[in-house]
Design an enzyme around this catalytic site. Sequence first.
Site, PDB file in Angstrom:
ATOM      1  N   THR A  46       0.859  -1.187   0.000  1.00 32.92           N
ATOM      2  CA  THR A  46       0.000   0.000   0.000  1.00 32.92           C
ATOM      3  C   THR A  46       0.899   1.243   0.000  1.00 32.92           C
ATOM      4  O   THR A  46       2.066   1.169   0.398  1.00 32.92           O
ATOM      5  CB  THR A  46      -0.962  -0.018   1.203  1.00 32.92           C
ATOM      6  OG1 THR A  46      -0.206  -0.116   2.399  1.00 32.92           O
ATOM      7  CG2 THR A  46      -1.942  -1.180   1.096  1.00 32.92           C
ATOM      8  N   THR A  48       1.554   4.423   1.545  1.00 33.56           N
ATOM      9  CA  THR A  48       2.354   4.948   2.650  1.00 33.56           C
ATOM     10  C   THR A  48       3.237   3.861   3.250  1.00 33.56           C
ATOM     11  O   THR A  48       4.393   4.109   3.608  1.00 33.56           O
ATOM     12  CB  THR A  48       1.452   5.567   3.730  1.00 33.56           C
ATOM     13  OG1 THR A  48       0.691   6.625   3.134  1.00 33.56           O
ATOM     14  CG2 THR A  48       2.259   6.116   4.895  1.00 33.56           C
ATOM     15  N   CYS A  49       2.714   2.662   3.333  1.00 32.96           N
ATOM     16  CA  CYS A  49       3.472   1.542   3.907  1.00 32.96           C
ATOM     17  C   CYS A  49       4.746   1.270   3.105  1.00 32.96           C
ATOM     18  O   CYS A  49       5.811   1.045   3.669  1.00 32.96           O
ATOM     19  CB  CYS A  49       2.603   0.291   3.948  1.00 32.96           C
ATOM     20  SG  CYS A  49       1.046   0.508   4.824  1.00 32.96           S
ATOM     21  N   SER A  50       4.617   1.297   1.785  1.00 38.03           N
ATOM     22  CA  SER A  50       5.747   0.974   0.908  1.00 38.03           C
ATOM     23  C   SER A  50       6.699   2.148   0.702  1.00 38.03           C
ATOM     24  O   SER A  50       7.908   1.953   0.581  1.00 38.03           O
ATOM     25  CB  SER A  50       5.235   0.516  -0.457  1.00 38.03           C
ATOM     26  OG  SER A  50       4.585  -0.725  -0.341  1.00 38.03           O
ATOM     27  N   LEU A  54       7.792   1.177   5.978  1.00 39.86           N
ATOM     28  CA  LEU A  54       8.819   0.130   5.948  1.00 39.86           C
ATOM     29  C   LEU A  54      10.207   0.703   5.659  1.00 39.86           C
ATOM     30  O   LEU A  54      11.157   0.391   6.389  1.00 39.86           O
ATOM     31  CB  LEU A  54       8.452  -0.960   4.944  1.00 39.86           C
ATOM     32  CG  LEU A  54       9.439  -2.119   4.797  1.00 39.86           C
ATOM     33  CD1 LEU A  54       9.649  -2.862   6.116  1.00 39.86           C
ATOM     34  CD2 LEU A  54       8.960  -3.085   3.721  1.00 39.86           C
TER      35      LEU A  54
END
Length: 159
Positions: A46, A48-50, A54
């Site tokens: 997703t 923001t996550c990527s 992370l």
Amino acid sequence: MTITVGDRIPSVTLTKVTADGPDQINSDDYFAGRKVALFSVPGAYTPTCSARHLPGYVDKIDALKAKGIDEIACTAVNDPFVLKAWSKDSGADAITMLADGSADFVTALGLTMDASKFGMGTRGQRFSMLVNDGVVERLNVEAPGEFKVSTAEHLLEEI
């Protein structure tokens, strides 16, 4: 009821992503006897996550370890195969991926969210925590749509 600082991590089964394939582990065993910086993302791949969440932890691995953290772990309501691919694609081999495919862990923590309007169903909220020998020492839960307190930088400032 949502987990709070001072609470013990609930006993559930997670799937640890390993080079040899998925490994079923109990949270009691996983968190026992060490300090773990744990962060949760709503989903692998997703935006923001990527792009930010992370990578921020990948960039701060050495700084976290210098503060006495034994392991940095990421959990998401995804299957272990997706988390393994995401880790590889993101250069995050030093981060332990803990798959929570049925949302049992985040449900036990009281940190679920309904992402049905995005076609994702029940997911884990975006959060970070410091777990010392199974007990939550720090807990940072994001407000919906925000990305401030669950970052590696914020957790570093707290420890």
